[in-house]
Design a protein around this motif. Sequence first.
Motif, PDB file in Angstrom:
ATOM      1  N   GLU A 313      57.548   1.019   0.739  1.00  0.00           N
ATOM      2  CA  GLU A 313      56.175   0.822  -0.050  1.00  0.00           C
ATOM      3  C   GLU A 313      54.862   1.237   1.128  1.00  0.00           C
ATOM      4  O   GLU A 313      53.803   1.181   0.418  1.00  0.00           O
ATOM      5  CB  GLU A 313      56.133  -0.297  -0.746  1.00  0.00           C
ATOM      6  CG  GLU A 313      56.976  -0.700  -1.618  1.00  0.00           C
ATOM      7  CD  GLU A 313      57.061  -2.011  -2.410  1.00  0.00           C
ATOM      8  OE1 GLU A 313      56.789  -2.274  -3.509  1.00  0.00           O
ATOM      9  OE2 GLU A 313      56.810  -3.024  -1.594  1.00  0.00           O
ATOM     10  N   MET A 314      55.339   1.359   2.120  1.00  0.00           N
ATOM     11  CA  MET A 314      54.176   1.972   3.366  1.00  0.00           C
ATOM     12  C   MET A 314      54.200   3.249   4.107  1.00  0.00           C
ATOM     13  O   MET A 314      53.974   3.621   5.140  1.00  0.00           O
ATOM     14  CB  MET A 314      54.135   0.816   4.416  1.00  0.00           C
ATOM     15  CG  MET A 314      53.828  -0.676   3.820  1.00  0.00           C
ATOM     16  SD  MET A 314      53.529  -1.856   5.172  1.00  0.00           S
ATOM     17  CE  MET A 314      55.239  -2.241   5.378  1.00  0.00           C
ATOM     18  N   GLN A 315      55.219   4.072   3.260  1.00  0.00           N
ATOM     19  CA  GLN A 315      55.411   5.333   3.757  1.00  0.00           C
ATOM     20  C   GLN A 315      55.072   6.744   2.908  1.00  0.00           C
ATOM     21  O   GLN A 315      55.091   6.457   1.814  1.00  0.00           O
ATOM     22  CB  GLN A 315      57.036   5.348   3.996  1.00  0.00           C
ATOM     23  CG  GLN A 315      57.704   4.338   4.871  1.00  0.00           C
ATOM     24  CD  GLN A 315      59.095   4.330   4.924  1.00  0.00           C
ATOM     25  OE1 GLN A 315      59.766   5.002   4.155  1.00  0.00           O
ATOM     26  NE2 GLN A 315      59.747   3.407   5.771  1.00  0.00           N
ATOM     27  N   ASN A 316      54.701   7.682   3.791  1.00  0.00           N
ATOM     28  CA  ASN A 316      54.827   8.924   3.237  1.00  0.00           C
ATOM     29  C   ASN A 316      53.560   9.085   2.383  1.00  0.00           C
ATOM     30  O   ASN A 316      53.509   9.882   1.317  1.00  0.00           O
ATOM     31  CB  ASN A 316      56.014   9.391   2.221  1.00  0.00           C
ATOM     32  CG  ASN A 316      57.264   9.218   2.845  1.00  0.00           C
ATOM     33  OD1 ASN A 316      57.339   9.817   4.114  1.00  0.00           O
ATOM     34  ND2 ASN A 316      58.300   8.755   2.359  1.00  0.00           N
ATOM     35  N   SER A 317      52.489   8.320   2.649  1.00  0.00           N
ATOM     36  CA  SER A 317      51.325   8.708   2.001  1.00  0.00           C
ATOM     37  C   SER A 317      50.553  10.127   2.301  1.00  0.00           C
ATOM     38  O   SER A 317      50.880  10.624   3.422  1.00  0.00           O
ATOM     39  CB  SER A 317      50.273   7.667   2.418  1.00  0.00           C
ATOM     40  OG  SER A 317      49.860   7.747   3.533  1.00  0.00           O
ATOM     41  N   THR A 318      50.021  10.836   1.345  1.00  0.00           N
ATOM     42  CA  THR A 318      49.296  12.060   1.497  1.00  0.00           C
ATOM     43  C   THR A 318      47.860  11.998   1.415  1.00  0.00           C
ATOM     44  O   THR A 318      47.312  13.058   2.104  1.00  0.00           O
ATOM     45  CB  THR A 318      49.880  12.940   0.515  1.00  0.00           C
ATOM     46  OG1 THR A 318      49.465  12.533  -0.771  1.00  0.00           O
ATOM     47  CG2 THR A 318      51.457  13.031   0.384  1.00  0.00           C
TER      48      THR A 318
END
Length: 405
Positions: A313-318
Motif C-alpha cells: 500500500e506504499m509502493q509504486n506511486s506515479t
Amino acid sequence: MLEVKLHDIGEGMTEAEIIHYLVKVGDTVKIDQPLVEVQTDKMIAELTSPCSGIVKQIIFDPGSTVQVGASLIYIDAFEDGRTQHQAINEKNRNAKTDPPPPGHAENTSPIPFMRVLAAPYTRKIARENNINLEDVPAADPSGKVTEEDVYRFLNAQKNENLPDAVVSQPTIHQEFPDEIPFKGVRKKIAEKMTKSLFTIPHVTHFDEVNMTNLFKMRENLKASGESVSVSAFLIKALVISLKEFPIFNAELDEENSRILLKKNYHIGIATNTESGLIVPVLHDADKKSLKKIHNDVKGLTERALDGKLQPFEMQNSTFTVSNVGPLGSTGATPIINYPETALIAFHKTKKQPIVNEQDEIVIGHIMTLSMAFDHRVADGATAVSFTNRFASLIEQPHKLMMEMI
C-alpha cells in the motif's frame, strides 16, 4: 532450533531498526504471535513467530539497526507429540525456584496468548511512558486502544498525583526535550528529500481554482444521501488531466536516456502521521469511481494514522498529491516524491470576491495550489496547461460526469 530473520517487508528495504521485543528468553510463544517491532524507512511493523515453541536466544539489543536476512531470535520449536502443556511443565521442573507454600497448588496450565488491540505506534507511546496497555480503557467499542486513549490515561494518572488546587490550574508551559533522536522514519524522510532536491531541478507553479460549483454539487449529493469528499473529486480530475498530459505521470531514466511514461495511475496520498510523513498509494485510480476513490482514500489514511499499512500500500506511486489546506496552508514549494516527475499540493480554500461571467461581483470559494515538477522532463508552459485543464474540470464539475466509471 528455528531462526526468526528480518525479512524484506517493503520495496527496496535493506535494513530496519529494532524498536522493542514483545517477548523475552524463556517465554513460550504461539504461532503468529508478535515477537518484535521493527521500524523501516516507511513504517513500524511487527514480526510474528512462524511456530509454537520457547524463545531460546535474542541476538540484537533494542535500538540496533540490522540488515535484511539477519537472525533476530532463536526459537526451540515444539516437536511432534510434544504439547505446549508438556513444555511448560518441563520448564517448571528445571527452574530453580523456592518450594511453593503449603496449600499452594502449582499452576501448570499453559499461559494463554492475550494481546491488547493497538497499533505499533500506540504501543511505542505506552512503552515510553511506562504504561501497561491492559490498564488503558479503550474508547472504541471494538476494544482497540488508540494513542488518544493512552494520553488520556497518562493525564489521568498525572492528575491523581496532584493536589486539587494544582489540577484545576491550566498548564502554562509545555516541557520539551533538549533533543530528539534523528533516526527511523524521520531520518529516512530526510534522506529521500535530500536526494530528491539535489537530483531534480525543481520548479514550482502556483495557480488558483474556483471551487464554488464543486461545493454546490457536493451539497446536492449530500442532500440526496451521497457523501463524497472534496479529495475524491480532486483525484478524479487529476487522473483525467494526467491522461491528457502523460509527461507528468512519468519517470526519468537517466541511465538509459529515456523518459518512461507510466500506463498505470497510482496516486500517492501524502499523509501527516505521528511517525512522520507517510505516502500510502491509491492504486489504479483511473479505474475507480468517485465513491470508490472516496472510500479507498479514507481507508488508506486511517491505516496510515494507525500504523497498519501493508507494504504494497506504499509502493509504486506515479504521482503524489498533498492536501495541506485543512492545516491552514496558503502556499508552499513542495519537494517531489522521487523518482516521480511532479507533485501537486492543495492549499486553503478562502471566500473572496470574484467577477462572474455576467460581470457581477459575487463571493466565490477560491483554492490555491502549487505544483512542483522536474524541469528536466517538462517545461513551465506544459505545467500551466496541465493545471488549466485540472481547474476546468473542478470549476465545471459536470464535465467529470463524462469520465465516471
